[in-house]
Design a protein around this motif. Structure first.
Motif, PDB file in Angstrom:
ATOM      1  N   ALA A 193      39.168   2.766 -18.245  1.00 38.21           N
ATOM      2  CA  ALA A 193      40.190   1.714 -18.246  1.00 38.21           C
ATOM      3  C   ALA A 193      41.296   2.028 -17.242  1.00 38.21           C
ATOM      4  O   ALA A 193      41.807   1.131 -16.551  1.00 38.21           O
ATOM      5  CB  ALA A 193      40.774   1.565 -19.648  1.00 38.21           C
ATOM      6  N   THR A 194      41.653   3.312 -17.141  1.00 40.30           N
ATOM      7  CA  THR A 194      42.684   3.721 -16.180  1.00 40.30           C
ATOM      8  C   THR A 194      42.210   3.507 -14.747  1.00 40.30           C
ATOM      9  O   THR A 194      42.945   2.977 -13.902  1.00 40.30           O
ATOM     10  CB  THR A 194      43.054   5.202 -16.399  1.00 40.30           C
ATOM     11  N   ALA A 195      40.970   3.901 -14.470  1.00 39.30           N
ATOM     12  CA  ALA A 195      40.423   3.713 -13.125  1.00 39.30           C
ATOM     13  C   ALA A 195      40.352   2.234 -12.762  1.00 39.30           C
ATOM     14  O   ALA A 195      40.662   1.847 -11.625  1.00 39.30           O
ATOM     15  CB  ALA A 195      39.037   4.354 -13.035  1.00 39.30           C
ATOM     16  N   GLN A 196      39.971   1.396 -13.734  1.00 37.26           N
ATOM     17  CA  GLN A 196      39.918  -0.043 -13.487  1.00 37.26           C
ATOM     18  C   GLN A 196      41.308  -0.596 -13.215  1.00 37.26           C
ATOM     19  O   GLN A 196      41.504  -1.416 -12.307  1.00 37.26           O
ATOM     20  CB  GLN A 196      39.304  -0.760 -14.691  1.00 37.26           C
ATOM     21  N   PHE A 197      42.290  -0.140 -13.992  1.00 38.10           N
ATOM     22  CA  PHE A 197      43.672  -0.577 -13.803  1.00 38.10           C
ATOM     23  C   PHE A 197      44.175  -0.207 -12.408  1.00 38.10           C
ATOM     24  O   PHE A 197      44.779  -1.039 -11.710  1.00 38.10           O
ATOM     25  CB  PHE A 197      44.566   0.052 -14.877  1.00 38.10           C
ATOM     26  N   LEU A 198      43.926   1.029 -11.980  1.00 39.24           N
ATOM     27  CA  LEU A 198      44.385   1.468 -10.659  1.00 39.24           C
ATOM     28  C   LEU A 198      43.675   0.684  -9.549  1.00 39.24           C
ATOM     29  O   LEU A 198      44.299   0.316  -8.550  1.00 39.24           O
ATOM     30  CB  LEU A 198      44.147   2.967 -10.485  1.00 39.24           C
ATOM     31  N   HIS A 199      42.390   0.435  -9.729  1.00 37.89           N
ATOM     32  CA  HIS A 199      41.651  -0.353  -8.734  1.00 37.89           C
ATOM     33  C   HIS A 199      42.248  -1.751  -8.605  1.00 37.89           C
ATOM     34  O   HIS A 199      42.354  -2.301  -7.496  1.00 37.89           O
ATOM     35  CB  HIS A 199      40.182  -0.440  -9.127  1.00 37.89           C
ATOM     36  N   ASP A 200      42.643  -2.345  -9.729  1.00 37.28           N
ATOM     37  CA  ASP A 200      43.247  -3.685  -9.696  1.00 37.28           C
ATOM     38  C   ASP A 200      44.623  -3.658  -9.041  1.00 37.28           C
ATOM     39  O   ASP A 200      45.029  -4.631  -8.397  1.00 37.28           O
ATOM     40  CB  ASP A 200      43.367  -4.243 -11.118  1.00 37.28           C
ATOM     41  N   GLN A 201      45.353  -2.536  -9.216  1.00 36.79           N
ATOM     42  CA  GLN A 201      46.703  -2.425  -8.659  1.00 36.79           C
ATOM     43  C   GLN A 201      46.679  -2.132  -7.163  1.00 36.79           C
ATOM     44  O   GLN A 201      47.292  -2.837  -6.364  1.00 36.79           O
ATOM     45  CB  GLN A 201      47.472  -1.314  -9.395  1.00 36.79           C
ATOM     46  N   ALA A 247      35.583   4.286  -8.904  1.00 35.15           N
ATOM     47  CA  ALA A 247      36.430   3.120  -8.655  1.00 35.15           C
ATOM     48  C   ALA A 247      36.883   3.050  -7.195  1.00 35.15           C
ATOM     49  O   ALA A 247      37.635   2.147  -6.819  1.00 35.15           O
ATOM     50  CB  ALA A 247      37.644   3.141  -9.577  1.00 35.15           C
ATOM     51  N   GLY A 248      36.433   4.004  -6.388  1.00 29.40           N
ATOM     52  CA  GLY A 248      36.772   3.985  -4.977  1.00 29.40           C
ATOM     53  C   GLY A 248      38.038   4.722  -4.615  1.00 29.40           C
ATOM     54  O   GLY A 248      38.587   4.547  -3.519  1.00 29.40           O
ATOM     55  N   TYR A 249      38.506   5.593  -5.534  1.00 28.98           N
ATOM     56  CA  TYR A 249      39.752   6.312  -5.289  1.00 28.98           C
ATOM     57  C   TYR A 249      39.498   7.650  -4.598  1.00 28.98           C
ATOM     58  O   TYR A 249      38.488   8.320  -4.837  1.00 28.98           O
ATOM     59  CB  TYR A 249      40.513   6.540  -6.599  1.00 28.98           C
ATOM     60  N   THR A 250      40.436   8.027  -3.739  1.00 24.44           N
ATOM     61  CA  THR A 250      40.425   9.329  -3.089  1.00 24.44           C
ATOM     62  C   THR A 250      41.289  10.284  -3.904  1.00 24.44           C
ATOM     63  O   THR A 250      42.435   9.959  -4.238  1.00 24.44           O
ATOM     64  CB  THR A 250      40.992   9.233  -1.661  1.00 24.44           C
ATOM     65  N   LEU A 251      40.744  11.439  -4.231  1.00 29.90           N
ATOM     66  CA  LEU A 251      41.503  12.440  -4.973  1.00 29.90           C
ATOM     67  C   LEU A 251      42.150  13.405  -3.991  1.00 29.90           C
ATOM     68  O   LEU A 251      41.462  14.016  -3.174  1.00 29.90           O
ATOM     69  CB  LEU A 251      40.573  13.184  -5.935  1.00 29.90           C
ATOM     70  N   THR A 252      43.465  13.509  -4.048  1.00 28.72           N
ATOM     71  CA  THR A 252      44.192  14.282  -3.047  1.00 28.72           C
ATOM     72  C   THR A 252      45.470  14.868  -3.631  1.00 28.72           C
ATOM     73  O   THR A 252      46.004  14.344  -4.616  1.00 28.72           O
ATOM     74  CB  THR A 252      44.542  13.397  -1.839  1.00 28.72           C
ATOM     75  N   GLU A 253      45.941  15.946  -3.010  1.00 26.60           N
ATOM     76  CA  GLU A 253      47.235  16.520  -3.363  1.00 26.60           C
ATOM     77  C   GLU A 253      48.308  16.119  -2.356  1.00 26.60           C
ATOM     78  O   GLU A 253      49.469  16.489  -2.507  1.00 26.60           O
ATOM     79  CB  GLU A 253      47.143  18.043  -3.406  1.00 26.60           C
ATOM     80  N   SER A 254      47.923  15.359  -1.349  1.00 27.01           N
ATOM     81  CA  SER A 254      48.835  15.014  -0.256  1.00 27.01           C
ATOM     82  C   SER A 254      49.290  13.561  -0.350  1.00 27.01           C
ATOM     83  O   SER A 254      48.513  12.635  -0.110  1.00 27.01           O
ATOM     84  CB  SER A 254      48.136  15.240   1.086  1.00 27.01           C
ATOM     85  N   SER A 255      50.533  13.361  -0.761  1.00 27.69           N
ATOM     86  CA  SER A 255      51.163  12.038  -0.836  1.00 27.69           C
ATOM     87  C   SER A 255      50.287  10.986  -1.511  1.00 27.69           C
ATOM     88  O   SER A 255      50.015   9.918  -0.936  1.00 27.69           O
ATOM     89  CB  SER A 255      51.549  11.560   0.575  1.00 27.69           C
ATOM     90  N   PRO A 256      49.827  11.237  -2.741  1.00 25.51           N
ATOM     91  CA  PRO A 256      48.981  10.256  -3.415  1.00 25.51           C
ATOM     92  C   PRO A 256      49.785   9.037  -3.866  1.00 25.51           C
ATOM     93  O   PRO A 256      51.006   9.106  -4.059  1.00 25.51           O
ATOM     94  CB  PRO A 256      48.457  11.030  -4.626  1.00 25.51           C
ATOM     95  N   ASP A 257      49.074   7.918  -4.041  1.00 24.13           N
ATOM     96  CA  ASP A 257      49.723   6.734  -4.603  1.00 24.13           C
ATOM     97  C   ASP A 257      50.113   6.980  -6.064  1.00 24.13           C
ATOM     98  O   ASP A 257      51.141   6.487  -6.529  1.00 24.13           O
ATOM     99  CB  ASP A 257      48.777   5.526  -4.537  1.00 24.13           C
TER     100      ASP A 257
END
Length: 260
Positions: free
Chosen positions: A79-87, A108-118
């Motif tokens: 649900a969290t991944a879906q919410f972030l994808h929608d946002q 969900a197509g998200y990049t996992l990073t420690e550098s300036s994440p959304d």
């Protein structure tokens, strides 16, 4: 239309305390799920647990005697991944959690990073790293949006309660002054995303849960018929303490098999 006249076509059900308890199926749970599948009722099993993937949870349920497909399990991580994808589609996140969360974000197509994440996304893990929490504090202070999979402050273990997402979120809030947005129960957002997942409507969907403060209140706020079962966290004597009521109280999910 009164609640007694509502025709239930789709079902959402909590997992722990409703279908299973400490790895064992609650009597009537296998029959309830079998009835849903045999009658081809759209349904989802919901859990605030963000540690495990649906594949993991399917295996655990199967061991207890409950057979469900992966696609019938909806976690707070999904649900969290879906919410972030929608946002922010295709955004980035610094995630604290286990495979259930990181896999959901990746898919969900998200990049996992420690550098300036959304986003900084906090989920459950068996061992919270102080280094990871420190990194989260600094990223949130630098402007990353703060999201949590669920607000549960403790989780169960064989030795007793463990600090969970809500407790660690409180540490990050204390250090940053920033409160998170919680996606999982009791946020009705999780129920609405579940309804969308199975193309169901709130007027014709029931929620089965064992907790007044998460399952029932979120079900009410999402417009669902709510069944409280007494095989988990809530005793019948405790129901009157709350300013809201479930639609129906049943001893266990076994009492719902004939209603499917």
């Amino acid at each position: 239309m009164s609640e007694s006249e509502r025709v239930i076509e789709s079902w959402l059900t909590d997992m722990d305390g409703v279908l299973v308890h400490e790895g064992h199926a609650i009597p009537g749970a296998p029959e309830f799920i079998r009835a849903l599948r045999d009658k081809q009722r759209p349904f989802l099993i919901l859990t605030n647990n963000s540690i495990f993937t649906p594949r993991d949870l399917r295996a655990r349920l199967r061991t207890s005697g409950i057979d469900v497909p992966e696609e019938s399990i909806w976690t707070s991580a999904l649900a969290t991944a879906q919410f972030l994808h929608d946002q922010i589609p295709g955004g980035s996140a610094y995630a604290i959690g286990e495979a259930g969360l990181t896999t959901a974000l990746y898919e969900a197509g998200y990049t996992l990073t420690e550098s300036s994440p959304d986003y900084v996304v906090l989920g459950e893990t068996r061992t919270y790293s102080f280094e990871a929490i420190t990194k989260a504090v600094r990223l949130v202070k630098d402007g990353a949006r703060f999201i949590c999979t669920n607000p549960d402050t403790t989780g169960p273990s064989q030795e007793g309660p463990l600090p969970a997402t809500g407790a660690v979120a409180a540490m990050i809030t204390a250090a940053t002054g920033r409160k998170p947005y919680f996606v999982g129960k009791p946020n009705p957002m999780m129920f609405r995303s579940a309804l969308n997942r199975i193309d169901a409507h709130s007027e014709s969907t029931a929620m089965v849960g064992d907790r007044m403060d998460t399952d029932v209140v979120a079900g009410i706020e999402a417009g669902l018929l709510t069944y409280l079962v007494l095989t988990g966290s809530t005793r019948l004597s405790e129901v009157e303490k709350y300013p809201f009521r479930p639609s129906v109280v049943k001893d266990s999910v076994a009492d719902l098999v004939d209603l499917v």
